[in-house]
Design a protein around this motif. Structure first.
Motif, PDB file in Angstrom:
ATOM      1  N   THR A   1     -35.543  49.415 -83.001  1.00  0.00           N
ATOM      2  CA  THR A   1     -35.136  47.982 -82.768  1.00  0.00           C
ATOM      3  C   THR A   1     -35.065  47.566 -81.067  1.00  0.00           C
ATOM      4  N   PHE A   2     -35.467  46.889 -80.573  1.00  0.00           N
ATOM      5  CA  PHE A   2     -35.641  46.600 -79.406  1.00  0.00           C
ATOM      6  C   PHE A   2     -34.854  45.285 -78.934  1.00  0.00           C
ATOM      7  N   THR A   3     -34.366  45.014 -77.612  1.00  0.00           N
ATOM      8  CA  THR A   3     -33.851  43.805 -77.198  1.00  0.00           C
ATOM      9  C   THR A   3     -35.037  43.280 -76.413  1.00  0.00           C
ATOM     10  N   VAL A   4     -35.247  41.950 -76.760  1.00  0.00           N
ATOM     11  CA  VAL A   4     -36.566  41.461 -75.999  1.00  0.00           C
ATOM     12  C   VAL A   4     -35.958  40.084 -75.497  1.00  0.00           C
TER      13      VAL A   4
ATOM     14  N   THR B   1     -45.102  42.173 -78.892  1.00  0.00           N
ATOM     15  CA  THR B   1     -44.120  41.217 -79.693  1.00  0.00           C
ATOM     16  C   THR B   1     -44.524  39.717 -79.265  1.00  0.00           C
ATOM     17  N   SER B   2     -43.498  38.943 -79.628  1.00  0.00           N
ATOM     18  CA  SER B   2     -43.704  37.484 -79.395  1.00  0.00           C
ATOM     19  C   SER B   2     -42.382  36.953 -78.463  1.00  0.00           C
ATOM     20  N   PHE B   3     -42.816  36.384 -77.413  1.00  0.00           N
ATOM     21  CA  PHE B   3     -41.812  35.775 -76.539  1.00  0.00           C
ATOM     22  C   PHE B   3     -42.653  34.536 -75.744  1.00  0.00           C
ATOM     23  N   LYS B   4     -41.945  33.810 -75.021  1.00  0.00           N
ATOM     24  CA  LYS B   4     -42.485  32.703 -74.377  1.00  0.00           C
ATOM     25  C   LYS B   4     -42.276  33.199 -72.734  1.00  0.00           C
ATOM     26  N   GLY B   5     -42.998  32.491 -72.097  1.00  0.00           N
ATOM     27  CA  GLY B   5     -42.986  32.468 -70.708  1.00  0.00           C
ATOM     28  C   GLY B   5     -43.849  33.246 -69.967  1.00  0.00           C
ATOM     29  N   ALA B   6     -44.615  34.176 -70.407  1.00  0.00           N
ATOM     30  CA  ALA B   6     -45.637  35.309 -69.843  1.00  0.00           C
ATOM     31  C   ALA B   6     -46.238  35.909 -70.915  1.00  0.00           C
ATOM     32  N   ALA B   7     -47.353  36.413 -70.247  1.00  0.00           N
ATOM     33  CA  ALA B   7     -48.237  37.219 -70.952  1.00  0.00           C
ATOM     34  C   ALA B   7     -47.879  38.662 -71.205  1.00  0.00           C
TER      35      ALA B   7
ATOM     36  N   ARG C   1     -32.039  36.592 -75.066  1.00  0.00           N
ATOM     37  CA  ARG C   1     -32.256  37.811 -75.716  1.00  0.00           C
ATOM     38  C   ARG C   1     -32.293  37.789 -77.143  1.00  0.00           C
ATOM     39  N   PHE C   2     -32.971  38.589 -77.915  1.00  0.00           N
ATOM     40  CA  PHE C   2     -33.243  38.475 -79.369  1.00  0.00           C
ATOM     41  C   PHE C   2     -33.529  40.002 -79.748  1.00  0.00           C
ATOM     42  N   PRO C   3     -33.117  40.421 -81.005  1.00  0.00           N
ATOM     43  CA  PRO C   3     -33.527  42.054 -81.380  1.00  0.00           C
ATOM     44  C   PRO C   3     -35.089  41.848 -81.978  1.00  0.00           C
ATOM     45  N   VAL C   4     -35.881  42.939 -81.781  1.00  0.00           N
ATOM     46  CA  VAL C   4     -37.155  42.923 -82.646  1.00  0.00           C
ATOM     47  C   VAL C   4     -37.255  44.243 -83.093  1.00  0.00           C
TER      48      VAL C   4
END
Length: 181
Positions: A49-52, A127-133, A60-63
């Motif tokens: 489990t990572f913090t993204v 993973t999935s996040f917003k704001g950058a590639a 910040r959210f766990p993945v």
């Protein structure tokens, strides 16, 4: 011998203003230094489990992700909520080992070897996040006592919503982010 990094007991662990102090004057929380032992190589199939960080909102959210490919210099994790073709991920891993990593070492030196955790592997999380590639976060290279959101390893984040493993664009973002590490 030498210096020990410490935090005063009342300090905020996320504070970037930590200064080294001699061990004889240390009254705070000891901060572990880089590991002197190389951990065992991880095996494909394990979950971590990572913090993204979402780069638009800075939330910040766990993945939870599965280690899908292990190469000599990288661990390739995929968010459990994403569908990624194994062959495509292996193609990117092979491109990394054959071209991306050797080119980075030639121009910038070996930025992976001997990180904080002592592991000679870079972690690459799709993973999935917003704001950058993609992004690299230097706080990941510190223990949690220094930065509470640290993943405690050298790590790159690749946006699997924007990029597909195996593609030129995915590999280009991996190469770009590696330059920051």
């Amino acid at each position: 011998p030498g210096w020990v990094l410490t935090l005063p007991a009342e300090a905020n662990p996320a504070s970037p203003s930590v200064e080294p102090v001699p061990p004889t004057k240390s009254t705070g929380i000891p901060i572990p230094g880089p590991s002197k032992t190389v951990p065992q190589v991880k095996r494909a199939g394990i979950e971590d489990t990572f913090t993204v960080t979402d780069l638009q909102s800075y939330a910040r959210f766990p993945v939870t992700a599965t280690l899908r490919v292990v190469t000599p210099h990288a661990y390739w994790y995929v968010d459990k909520g994403m569908t990624v073709e194994q062959g495509a991920l292996e193609n990117s891993a092979n491109k990394f080992e054959a071209d991306i990593y050797p080119t980075d070492v030639r121009f910038f030196g070996d930025t992976i070897a001997g990180g904080f955790d002592g592991d000679p592997h870079l972690t690459i999380l799709t993973t999935s996040f917003k704001g950058a590639a993609g992004y690299y976060s230097s706080p990941d290279e510190y223990p949690k006592v220094v930065h509470s959101y640290s993943n405690q390893r050298l790590m790159l984040y690749i946006n699997g919503n924007s990029l597909r493993p195996g593609s030129v664009s995915f590999n280009s973002v991996v190469a770009h982010e590696l330059q920051h590490a």
